[in-house]
Design an enzyme around this catalytic site. Structure first.
Site, mmCIF file in Angstrom:
data_model
loop_
_atom_site.group_PDB
_atom_site.id
_atom_site.type_symbol
_atom_site.label_atom_id
_atom_site.label_comp_id
_atom_site.label_asym_id
_atom_site.label_seq_id
_atom_site.Cartn_x
_atom_site.Cartn_y
_atom_site.Cartn_z
ATOM 1 C CE1 TYR A 162 123.930 111.964 77.102
ATOM 2 C CE2 TYR A 162 123.356 109.899 78.177
ATOM 3 C CZ TYR A 162 124.278 110.906 77.925
ATOM 4 O OH TYR A 162 125.509 110.841 78.491
ATOM 5 C CE LYS A 206 118.865 78.320 77.306
ATOM 6 N NZ LYS A 206 118.109 77.756 76.179
HETATM 7 C C1 LIG Z 1 116.871 77.325 76.773
HETATM 8 C C2 LIG Z 1 116.274 76.020 76.450
HETATM 9 C C3 LIG Z 1 115.292 75.459 77.285
HETATM 10 C C4 LIG Z 1 114.677 76.214 78.444
HETATM 11 O O1 LIG Z 1 113.693 77.101 77.958
HETATM 12 P P1 LIG Z 1 112.802 77.987 78.953
HETATM 13 O O2 LIG Z 1 111.859 78.691 78.056
HETATM 14 O O3 LIG Z 1 113.734 78.924 79.634
HETATM 15 O O4 LIG Z 1 112.154 77.045 79.887
HETATM 16 C C5 LIG Z 1 114.856 74.189 76.993
HETATM 17 N N1 LIG Z 1 115.347 73.503 75.930
HETATM 18 C C6 LIG Z 1 116.266 74.018 75.097
HETATM 19 C C7 LIG Z 1 116.757 73.220 73.935
HETATM 20 C C8 LIG Z 1 116.760 75.297 75.319
HETATM 21 O O5 LIG Z 1 117.674 75.809 74.497
#
Ligand SMILES: *Cc1c(COP(=O)(O)O)cnc(C)c1O
Length: 360
Positions: free
Chosen positions: A255, A35
Site C-alpha cells: 500500500y 495486568k
Molecule cells: C505496569 C506497572 C508495573 C510494571 O512495570 P514494568 O515496567 O513492566 O516492570 C509496576 N508498577 C505499576 C504501578 C505498574 O502500573
C-alpha cells in the site's frame, strides 16, 4: 488448513524470568505484574506457572483478580488502580485483595464500606509522574486517616517512577518519596522492572513490581538486551510465507508504494498483519526471521499480511517458517524498528491468533 499464524507462550520461560526477578529482589517480595491479560500472554496460564513460588501478583481488574482466586491462588494480589466505586472495598475484603489508594474518594470507600476483614492498602505517592497519587507533603495526613480507619489493615507506601530507566529521574523521585513524613518503619514498594534491575536503593521491604522482564523483554535501551540480563522470551509469534513475487527494479511493494525495489527483489508475503497485532508502523527493514535467517520487512504492513525480502534467501519460498518475534528475534528489536516498545506489541496480540502453551 487454518491460516498459518500462531503464537506460542512458553510458561517455563515465564517462570524462569520470575525467578530472575526474585534474585534481584533478594528478601523483598516480588509481585508479578500480570495486568492486561499478563501483557497479552494469558492471565491464568502465567499466574499458575509461578503459583508455587510467587510472593504475590499485581493487576488492575477485580474480575481478573476474582478469576485468580477461583483458580485457587492464595497469594496477595495488589490492585494497582485500587477501587473504582462504593462497594469495591467490600469486594476487596471478600477476595482478600490489596488496594492501591491514590485519591481521597478511595479512602472514603474504605471508611464507608462494610468489610468482612480489614483491607491491606498501598498508599500511592505521586513523585513526578503526575498521573496517580498524593503529593509527598500530603502523605502524613492520608496515612493518619487510613491508620485511623478500622477497615484498613497493613499500609505500604508506594510510588511508580516516571523515568525508571534514568538514574537522575529515579534519584529525584526517590528523594521526593523519602521526604514523606510517615513512620520510618513503614514498608515501601517502588520498583518496576527497570528500577529493580538498575537500582538496589529501589528494592524496599514492601516489595517490588516487575512486569516486562517476566515476559523476557528488557526495560532498558538496546545496550542491555534481554538476553544479556538472562531473560528468556515468553511469546513467540510465527507464521509462514504464503506467496512470493519477483519485483523488477523500480517497482514498489505494498500500500502506498512505500518501498521501491532498487534491484530485482524477491518478495515473500507473510500471513501476519496489523490485525494480528504486528505494529503497522514498522518501517521497511524491520528484522524478521525466515527459515531461521534474518532479513527485513518491505513496505507498509497491511491488515493481514506483510512483505519481506527473500532476495538473499534463495532457498526460502512458499511455506517457509517465519518468526515475527520470539526465539532468535527479540521483541525489543522489532519494537525499536517500529517506533514502539515491546509492552505495546505483546499486549496487542490479537484475539484471532491461536495460542498454544509450551512448558506447562
Ligand atoms: C505496569 C506497572 C508495573 C510494571 O512495570 P514494568 O515496567 O513492566 O516492570 C509496576 N508498577 C505499576 C504501578 C505498574 O502500573
Amino acid at each position: 488448513m487454518p491460516r498459518p499464524i500462531a503464537a506460542t507462550v512458553d510458561v517455563a520461560a515465564f517462570r524462569h524470568n520470575y525467578l530472575v526477578a526474585k534474585r534481584y529482589a533478594g528478601e523483598a517480595p516480588a509481585f508479578a505484574v500480570i495486568k492486561s491479560n499478563a501483557y497479552g500472554h494469558g492471565l491464568l496460564r502465567c499466574a499458575e506457572a509461578i503459583a508455587d513460588c510467587a510472593d504475590g501478583y499485581a493487576m488492575l481488574d477485580f474480575a481478573e483478580a476474582a478469576a485468580l482466586r477461583e483458580a485457587g491462588i492464595r497469594q496477595p494480589i495488589v490492585l494497582l488502580e485500587g477501587g473504582f466505586e462504593a462497594g469495591d472495598a467490600a469486594e476487596a475484603s471478600r477476595l482478600g485483595l490489596t488496594l492501591a489508594v491514590h485519591e481521597p474518594g478511595q479512602i472514603r470507600m474504605l471508611e464507608l464500606d462494610k468489610v468482612e476483614r480489614p483491607v491491606d492498602v498501598f498508599l500511592k505517592l505521586n513523585t513526578g509522574m503526575n498521573r496517580l497519587g498524593f503529593r509527598p507533603d500530603q502523605a502524613a495526613a492520608q496515612f493518619a486517616r487510613l491508620r485511623a480507619c478500622p477497615n484498613v489493615g497493613r499500609i505500604t507506601l508506594m510510588t511508580h517512577f516516571a523515568r525508571a530507566d534514568d538514574d537522575v529521574g529515579i534519584r529525584e523521585a526517590l528523594g521526593r518519596f523519602d521526604s514523606a513524613a510517615v513512620p520510618a518503619d513503614m514498608p515501601h514498594c517502588v520498583a518496576n522492572s527497570a528500577a529493580l534491575i538498575r537500582f538496589p536503593e529501589a528494592v524496599r521491604s514492601g516489595g517490588v513490581r516487575p512486569g516486562i522482564i517476566l515476559y523476557g523483554c528488557s526495560p532498558m535501551p538496546a545496550s542491555h538486551s534481554a538476553e544479556s540480563l538472562g531473560l528468556k522470551p515468553v511469546m513467540h509469534l510465527q507464521s509462514r510465507i504464503i506467496d512470493v513475487q519477483q519485483v523488477p527494479a523500480g517497482e514498489t511493494v505494498g500500500y502506498g508504494g512505500r518501498f521501491t525495489a532498487i534491484r530485482s527483489t524477491r518478495v515473500g508475503i507473510v500471513a501476519c498483519g496489523y490485525a494480528d497485532g504486528y505494529p503497522r508502523h514498522a518501517e521497511s527493514g524491520t528484522p524478521i526471521l525466515v527459515d531461521g535467517r534474518r532479513t527485513g520487512t518491505l513496505g507498509r504492513v497491511s491488515m493481514d499480511m506483510l512483505a519481506c525480502d527473500l532476495t538473499d534467501l534463495p532457498e526460502a519460498g512458499i511455506g517457509s517458517e517465519v518468526v515475527l518475534w520470539g526465539r532468535g528475534m527479540p521483541a525489543d528489536e522489532v519494537a525499536g524498528a517500529a517506533g514502539t516498545i515491546s509492552y505495546e506489541m505483546l499486549c496487542a496480540l490479537a484475539a484471532r491468533v491461536p495460542v498454544s502453551v509450551l512448558g506447562a
